[in-house]
Each structure stands twice: as structure tokens, then as C-alpha cells.
Design a protein around this motif. Sequence first.
Motif, PDB file in Angstrom:
ATOM      1  N   GLY A  11       0.834  -1.209   0.000  1.00 58.81           N
ATOM      2  CA  GLY A  11       0.000   0.000   0.000  1.00 58.81           C
ATOM      3  C   GLY A  11       0.866   1.255   0.000  1.00 58.81           C
ATOM      4  O   GLY A  11       2.096   1.188   0.113  1.00 58.81           O
ATOM      5  N   GLY A  12       0.202   2.399  -0.109  1.00 64.08           N
ATOM      6  CA  GLY A  12       0.895   3.691  -0.188  1.00 64.08           C
ATOM      7  C   GLY A  12       1.861   3.952   0.963  1.00 64.08           C
ATOM      8  O   GLY A  12       2.941   4.518   0.759  1.00 64.08           O
ATOM      9  N   VAL A  13       1.497   3.502   2.178  1.00 61.37           N
ATOM     10  CA  VAL A  13       2.382   3.760   3.322  1.00 61.37           C
ATOM     11  C   VAL A  13       3.699   2.981   3.208  1.00 61.37           C
ATOM     12  O   VAL A  13       4.705   3.382   3.780  1.00 61.37           O
ATOM     13  N   ILE A  40       1.173  -2.766  -6.576  1.00 60.96           N
ATOM     14  CA  ILE A  40       1.401  -1.644  -5.655  1.00 60.96           C
ATOM     15  C   ILE A  40       0.385  -0.511  -5.833  1.00 60.96           C
ATOM     16  O   ILE A  40      -0.254  -0.376  -6.874  1.00 60.96           O
ATOM     17  N   SER A  41       0.276   0.285  -4.765  1.00 60.75           N
ATOM     18  CA  SER A  41      -0.557   1.491  -4.789  1.00 60.75           C
ATOM     19  C   SER A  41       0.310   2.666  -5.195  1.00 60.75           C
ATOM     20  O   SER A  41       1.486   2.507  -5.531  1.00 60.75           O
ATOM     21  N   ALA A  42      -0.282   3.824  -5.086  1.00 59.93           N
ATOM     22  CA  ALA A  42       0.453   5.053  -5.365  1.00 59.93           C
ATOM     23  C   ALA A  42       1.357   5.385  -4.179  1.00 59.93           C
ATOM     24  O   ALA A  42       1.098   4.956  -3.051  1.00 59.93           O
ATOM     25  N   SER A  46      -0.233  10.163  -2.560  1.00 55.97           N
ATOM     26  CA  SER A  46      -0.398  10.683  -3.928  1.00 55.97           C
ATOM     27  C   SER A  46      -1.850  10.736  -4.391  1.00 55.97           C
ATOM     28  O   SER A  46      -2.266  11.702  -5.030  1.00 55.97           O
ATOM     29  N   THR A  47      -2.611   9.675  -4.089  1.00 54.26           N
ATOM     30  CA  THR A  47      -3.997   9.650  -4.595  1.00 54.26           C
ATOM     31  C   THR A  47      -4.784  10.853  -4.062  1.00 54.26           C
ATOM     32  O   THR A  47      -5.460  11.561  -4.818  1.00 54.26           O
ATOM     33  N   ASN A  48      -4.675  11.095  -2.746  1.00 54.50           N
ATOM     34  CA  ASN A  48      -5.382  12.250  -2.175  1.00 54.50           C
ATOM     35  C   ASN A  48      -4.871  13.556  -2.761  1.00 54.50           C
ATOM     36  O   ASN A  48      -5.635  14.476  -3.042  1.00 54.50           O
TER      37      ASN A  48
HETATM   38 MG    MG Z   1      -3.318   4.408  -1.531  1.00 50.99          MG
END
Ligand code: MG
Length: 450
Positions: A11-13, A40-42, A46-48
Motif C-alpha cells: 500500500g501507499g504507506v 502496488i498502490s500510489a 499521492s492519490t489524495n
Molecule cells: Mg493508496
Amino acid sequence: METERLVIKFGGVSLKDYKRLKNTAEIIKKNNDKELVVVISAIGESTNELIKSANKALNGNIDYKSIKDIHIIICEKLNVDFNKLTILFNELENSLLKIKKSGEIKPMDTDLIMSYGERLSIIVLSEYLNNIGINAKSVNSWELGFITNSNFLNAEILPESSELIKDNLNELLSKKIIPIITGFIAKDKLGNITTLGRGGSDLSASYIASSINANKVVLWKDVDGILSSNPKLIDNTVKLDEISFREASEMAFFGAEILHPQSLFPVIGKNISVEIRNFLKHENKGTMIVDKLKENNLNKIKAISYRKDVTMVQIRSNRMLGNFGFLSKVFKVFNDLEISVDMIATSEVSISLTLDESHDIEKLKENLNDFAIVKVSNNNSIVSLIGNTQKSTKIFKHAFEILNEFKIDVKMVSYGASNVNICFIVKSIELEKTVNVLHVGLIESEGLTC
Ligand code: MG
Ligand code: ASP
């Protein structure tokens, strides 16, 4: 022995700064002896941040500096050539300019803007892995065959995706390439970018696992695993070592915010386990979600979930006895008003049920008043005991002894719909006390063997 097939998702973290990206690479390296697929995520938030940029563009301001800066810093620290991201940043700028010009953000635009997060992150990670000698390749999910309907912001993966994903990934795996795949995003049949709902990369990972018949999915997150209750309410929660898919699904419904709600469906019943592990303590075991529990995890109440702010509605037929078709009349009203019901209890002439407080209760009452007497009670909460509830008498006995000792009144009970939960309603002001005393009595120390 066949090589283990593993899908791992970060995830992003787990990607929010260069140190964490190195840690991610470390975990990938450790698993390099397996047939490995990485989703993977952003990076970080980043998404927010991308959503914020879209809103700024609407107000005439093109600003995506925060996103660019974090990518610049990470590339610098990891020795990744930032120029590899230039095309995407230019595209992002153009997409933002389009929003500025059109003066509106359609759901389709939001999905396009959000997609840059994952499209950027796969390049950064795969480039870094290549730098340190790992044969990885960035892959946009649609290159594998992720096709969804056009329900932007919350799109559904179409079943034909599975075969395509399998063929494309098998080819990469046979060449010993580790694919680094964008979670969360896909394309519809017309080629528009869609997303699977916030947190959707869990779902991407499990969908892939089911398509390629993987042995396991590991979701790396910033929590130790699934806990026995909400630590905001309970001090002594325990981390669950193992939980069944059905138990986990009940928990997801009751607001354990760890998993994307749909993320378990693709792998249920396929002998693919899902493991939730803490990225920051990566030597520790997490929680395994499995089809078949081990013997010692079979006969337990494992968790207590709850849902706050529910309304209880009692509906009594205004014709005297057994009104044939009463239930169907009642549910027609719910159906017409598109109100979903959580818990139900019925007797010969009346029915009690619970709904979210957010629904339009006045309208509901108006519609039911034609044929029923309606009583509404607010400020209630559902408490749910999750685990093996087949030996229900024993569990009821223990639970109700505790509730009686602490003078907690139960307003409604539901059991029998599944073998993995018992639900009941208490007043919201008693919720904290209820969950605490039951957690102590049924889960902490020895727990209740049922
Ligand atoms: Mg995310
Ligand atoms: N990046 C997306 C989000 O923040 C998807 C995900 O994290 O799973 O919602």
C-alpha cells in the motif's frame, strides 16, 4: 516440488519515502525464489494529493507540485532517473488543463487523474529494482487485461479479464520477470481509465491471485493484522493468527477498515490464503485468512465487531392476526425506497429491523403507515460476536450472564443466518461497556471454547 506462486501487495504507506521503498525492495528480494507478482498502490498520499490537484484545476490553478516533489526526492535518493516519469507528469498536466478549461470534473476525469499515482509508482519501484539487479518490469494493469465496466470511481472487473491476466502473467513468470503492477486502476471496454474504489489495490491483488491460481496473497499494510476488536474502544485487543474468509467477511461488513470490502471474494473457496502483515515489523507474523481453519482455531469466538448509529424499526401489522403477505408488503416498501436492512427479527404479526441512521425514516414511516403501526428507536448499536457460533446455547449462556451482571439490556437478537456470527442490539450509550465486558469474558485470557 512446484515453485510457490505468490502475489504481494504494497500500500501507499509502504512506499511513502525512499527508506520504505528500499524496505519494499528488500521484501521482494527475499521472495525472489518464488514465482512472484507484485501489486502496488500510489506512493504515500499521492492519490489524495491528485484529487486535490483536480479540485485546484477546477478553480483555475494548475498545481501538482507536492506530488512531483515527492517523486523527485525519492528518485534522487534511489538513483532512479526522474526523466522516466516526465511523460506521465506532462500527461497529468494536460489532464489538469482540460479540467480547468471545461470547468467540471466528471467521475471519469477523477479516475484519470487518480490513475497517475499508480502509473508513476510502478516505474519508480521497477527502475529501482533493476538498479539493484532484480529483473522487474512495470506493468499497467490494462496491459495484463484488467477490463471493467464503466462505473467510474467504483468499477467492477469483468469476468473475461481473468483468462487474459492468466496468459499474460504466465508469460512474464516463465521468463523469470517480476511484474510490478498498478493496483486500483483498470480500463473499460472503450479504453477509458477506471478505478476499483478507494483502497482497491487489495482487490487487484486478490483478483490476480485467483486468475493465476496463486498459493497465497500477502497484503503489506501498516497494521499488525486483524485484531479481535477496535483498539480505539478496547485496550487489550489481540491480533488474530488465523481467521476464516467467512469470519473476515463479517468483520469487513462491520467496519474493520483493514480491507477493501470486496477484496476477499475472488479468492474464497480456491485454497488461496490471504495474509495481512505489518510492513514496519516485517519479521512478525500477521493474520492469515483461510478457507479451512486449523483445529485449534476452530472453536472460538474470535472477535467482537460493532456498528454504531443504527435505527431500530418495529413494524406491527394493523390487521389483527397473521396477515398473509405482510412481510412481502413491508419489504416492497424498503425496496421502493432503496433502503437496505441489517438485522431482522420477526414474530407472527410484527417485524423488527435495523437500518443505518442516515436513511429517510419519515418517508419510510409514511409508506408503512398504510398497513402497519410503526415504532422507531434511534441511538442503537449492533454488537456482533464473530467466530464459530454453532454451539450457540453455550455462547448465549456466557454472553448473557455477562450482560446480566453488568445490567446491559439487549433490545434485539439475531442468530441463525450464519454459523459465524451472533448479533444483538444495545443502546449506543452502553456500547463501549458492552464490547469491553464481552471482550474480557469471551476473548481475553483463556477465551471461550465453544
Ligand atoms: Mg493508496
Ligand atoms: N491508491 C489508491 C487509494 O489510495 C488505491 C489503494 O491504495 O489501494 O485509494
